[in-house]
Design an enzyme around this catalytic site. Structure first.
Site, mmCIF file in Angstrom:
data_model
loop_
_atom_site.group_PDB
_atom_site.id
_atom_site.type_symbol
_atom_site.label_atom_id
_atom_site.label_comp_id
_atom_site.label_asym_id
_atom_site.label_seq_id
_atom_site.Cartn_x
_atom_site.Cartn_y
_atom_site.Cartn_z
ATOM 1 N N CYS A 216 50.341 31.107 39.667
ATOM 2 C CA CYS A 216 50.090 31.365 38.293
ATOM 3 C C CYS A 216 51.355 32.257 37.789
ATOM 4 O O CYS A 216 51.490 32.652 36.534
ATOM 5 C CB CYS A 216 49.064 32.325 38.380
ATOM 6 S SG CYS A 216 47.592 31.324 38.899
ATOM 7 N N HIS B 245 48.696 36.981 32.433
ATOM 8 C CA HIS B 245 48.365 35.776 32.933
ATOM 9 C C HIS B 245 46.760 35.620 32.797
ATOM 10 O O HIS B 245 46.260 36.763 32.944
ATOM 11 C CB HIS B 245 48.581 35.538 34.640
ATOM 12 C CG HIS B 245 47.656 34.404 35.137
ATOM 13 N ND1 HIS B 245 47.481 33.401 34.633
ATOM 14 C CD2 HIS B 245 47.172 34.617 36.167
ATOM 15 C CE1 HIS B 245 46.780 32.809 35.287
ATOM 16 N NE2 HIS B 245 46.255 33.455 36.606
ATOM 17 N N ASN C 234 41.127 29.940 33.603
ATOM 18 C CA ASN C 234 42.464 30.221 34.366
ATOM 19 C C ASN C 234 43.131 28.831 34.407
ATOM 20 O O ASN C 234 42.741 27.990 35.239
ATOM 21 C CB ASN C 234 42.035 30.655 35.692
ATOM 22 C CG ASN C 234 43.562 31.371 36.204
ATOM 23 O OD1 ASN C 234 44.442 30.708 36.046
ATOM 24 N ND2 ASN C 234 43.213 32.266 37.345
HETATM 25 N N1 COA Z 1 28.186 32.149 40.736
HETATM 26 C C1 COA Z 1 27.302 32.955 41.202
HETATM 27 N N2 COA Z 1 27.297 33.881 42.334
HETATM 28 C C2 COA Z 1 28.694 33.743 42.893
HETATM 29 C C3 COA Z 1 29.605 32.992 42.689
HETATM 30 C C4 COA Z 1 29.281 32.124 41.279
HETATM 31 N N3 COA Z 1 30.306 31.146 41.035
HETATM 32 N N4 COA Z 1 30.622 33.008 43.478
HETATM 33 C C5 COA Z 1 30.348 33.949 44.178
HETATM 34 N N5 COA Z 1 28.853 34.445 44.085
HETATM 35 C C6 COA Z 1 28.075 35.409 44.833
HETATM 36 C C7 COA Z 1 28.633 35.930 46.004
HETATM 37 O O1 COA Z 1 28.349 34.806 47.076
HETATM 38 C C8 COA Z 1 28.042 36.935 46.366
HETATM 39 O O2 COA Z 1 26.775 36.845 46.813
HETATM 40 P P1 COA Z 1 26.064 37.970 47.915
HETATM 41 O O3 COA Z 1 26.062 39.293 47.111
HETATM 42 O O4 COA Z 1 24.591 37.439 47.960
HETATM 43 O O5 COA Z 1 26.821 37.780 49.068
HETATM 44 C C9 COA Z 1 28.213 37.807 45.019
HETATM 45 O O6 COA Z 1 28.341 36.687 44.110
HETATM 46 C C10 COA Z 1 29.344 38.680 44.962
HETATM 47 O O7 COA Z 1 30.330 38.046 45.564
HETATM 48 P P2 COA Z 1 31.953 38.865 45.529
HETATM 49 O O8 COA Z 1 32.631 37.871 45.924
HETATM 50 O O9 COA Z 1 31.799 40.043 45.985
HETATM 51 O O10 COA Z 1 32.119 38.660 43.911
HETATM 52 P P3 COA Z 1 33.197 39.479 43.089
HETATM 53 O O11 COA Z 1 32.481 40.746 42.333
HETATM 54 O O12 COA Z 1 34.321 39.990 44.235
HETATM 55 O O13 COA Z 1 33.862 38.522 41.950
HETATM 56 C C11 COA Z 1 35.473 36.894 41.664
HETATM 57 C C12 COA Z 1 34.310 37.199 42.445
HETATM 58 C C13 COA Z 1 36.094 35.754 42.261
HETATM 59 C C14 COA Z 1 35.083 36.759 40.235
HETATM 60 C C15 COA Z 1 36.563 38.167 41.988
HETATM 61 O O14 COA Z 1 36.748 38.554 43.085
HETATM 62 C C16 COA Z 1 37.871 37.863 41.144
HETATM 63 O O15 COA Z 1 37.866 38.004 39.854
HETATM 64 N N6 COA Z 1 38.773 37.862 41.956
HETATM 65 C C17 COA Z 1 40.176 37.345 41.349
HETATM 66 C C18 COA Z 1 40.186 36.119 41.233
HETATM 67 C C19 COA Z 1 41.451 35.721 40.359
HETATM 68 O O16 COA Z 1 41.519 35.898 39.202
HETATM 69 N N7 COA Z 1 42.037 34.563 40.907
HETATM 70 C C20 COA Z 1 43.185 34.019 40.213
HETATM 71 C C21 COA Z 1 44.153 35.203 40.290
HETATM 72 S S1 COA Z 1 45.607 34.025 39.747
#
Ligand code: COA
Length: 325
Positions: free
Chosen positions: A111, A252, A282
């Site tokens: 990215c 980004h 993204n």
């Molecule tokens: N839909 C619904 N629920 C989802 C899900 C989806 N697509 N993906 C994960 N979950 C669930 C998980 O299983 C978890 O459930 P649980 O509480 O029962 O275990 C819950 O949502 C929370 O998961 P978690 O991983 O803690 O969520 P989060 O608040 O960290 O959000 C992201 C997840 C990926 C959105 C977040 O971590 C993020 O934005 N990370 C950066 C990602 C990014 O920008 N990547 C590219 C960088 S170049």
């Protein structure tokens, strides 16, 4: 000579997919995706390749620049979803647009790839090695995600953006800084189907990582919110400009929450951050040039604006570029 931005262009696949349509693909919801990422819809390929999208964005950027294809002496395509390992996507684009004089290569920095490519172009132009350079970020990430993995497939998308830079005595690209931390290579990765295991063992191993992207979302989130501010501050150093001088920050387009945190850490007005992840998802290396082209189309990016681009992602990698448009 300075590298001046002469033109911008973008290309998105025609098919826009709303969050609600993903509810039938994995266990997710429109509300969850909006709240955690800010994304409302994304564009997904219905057969367009990375080269197709890169070519279309390149044509538009060239038209915007007023240059002819044969004026280009270098084409760089930043991508982590090339159509082939060989030849490079840049060579395929060169043929499609008829830029026969241009040297061509692809660049892999996930990215951060567009900022890395822009930095290379900047140094080529400053050194006199090139006059006119086309930098493209292009991805078809819908081919790279596992459509049963709800932690990635709701985030990533397809598209391409392109920028034409030319040698100028005017102020243009002012400073680029880049960074990487290979120790954290497994936090965000797409390992080609067993390639490394095959090389090491002479045959695929049982723990073959498979062909799809894998992401430790929370660790990426913590890394991104910290690195955006650090990278922007580092890039301003020694330029004579400060945060308050910036007209725009174009990050980004990963996630609106990452940008909210970064803006508050920097104590910088959130309205200075341009975001379009809501409608694009993204698109990795493509996201910054897509955003810039959209800003120009909407007439919110003007000649003379001082803009900070900032990218971050797999590698881990990061980079920022300060530009006078
Ligand atoms: N839909 C619904 N629920 C989802 C899900 C989806 N697509 N993906 C994960 N979950 C669930 C998980 O299983 C978890 O459930 P649980 O509480 O029962 O275990 C819950 O949502 C929370 O998961 P978690 O991983 O803690 O969520 P989060 O608040 O960290 O959000 C992201 C997840 C990926 C959105 C977040 O971590 C993020 O934005 N990370 C950066 C990602 C990014 O920008 N990547 C590219 C960088 S170049």
């Amino acid at each position: 000579m300075n590298a001046k931005v002469l033109g911008l262009g973008r290309a998105l696949p025609n098919r826009a997919v709303e969050n609600i349509e993903l509810e039938g693909v994995v266990e997710t919801s429109d509300a969850w995706i909006r709240e955690r990422t800010g994304i409302e819809r994304r564009h997904l390929s219905t057969g367009e390749t990375t080269t197709d999208l890169a070519t279309e964005a390149a044509r538009r950027a060239l038209e915007d620049s007023g240059l002819a294809p044969e004026d280009l002496d270098l084409i760089i395509v930043a991508t982590m979803t090339p159509d082939y390992f060989m030849p490079a996507t840049a060579c395929l684009v060169q043929k499609n647009i008829g830029a026969h004089r241009a040297a061509c290569f692809d660049l892999s920095a996930a990215c951060s790839g567009f900022v890395y490519g822009l930095s290379v172009a900047h140094h080529f132009i400053r050194s006199g090695g090139s006059q006119n350079v086309l930098v493209i970020g292009a991805e078809t990430l819908s081919r790279s995600v596992d459509w049963t993995d709800r932690t990635t497939c709701v985030i990533f998308a397809d598209g391409a953006g392109a920028m034409v830079l030319g040698a100028s005595t005017d102020e243009g690209v002012i400073r680029c800084t880049l960074g990487a931390r290979g120790d954290d290579q497994n936090i965000l990765s797409t390992k080609a189907p067993g390639l490394q295991n095959f090389l090491l063992a002479g045959k695929p191993l049982e723990d073959d990582p498979g062909p799809y992207m894998k992401m430790d979302g929370q660790t990426v989130f913590r890394f991104s919110t910290k690195i955006v501010g650090e990278s922007i501050r580092e890039t301003l150093k020694g330029t004579g400009y400060s945060l308050g001088d910036l007209d725009w920050v174009v990050p980004h387009q990963a996630n609106t929450r990452i940008v909210d945190y970064a803006a508050s850490r920097l104590k910088l007005d959130r309205s200075k951050f341009f975001m379009n992840v809501q409608t694009t998802g993204n698109t990795s290396a493509a996201s910054i040039p897509i955003a810039l082209a959209e800003m120009k189309e909407k007439d919110v990016l003007h000649s003379g604006d001082l803009v900070m681009l900032t990218g971050f992602g797999g590698g881990l990698t990061w980079g920022s570029a300060l530009i006078r448009f």
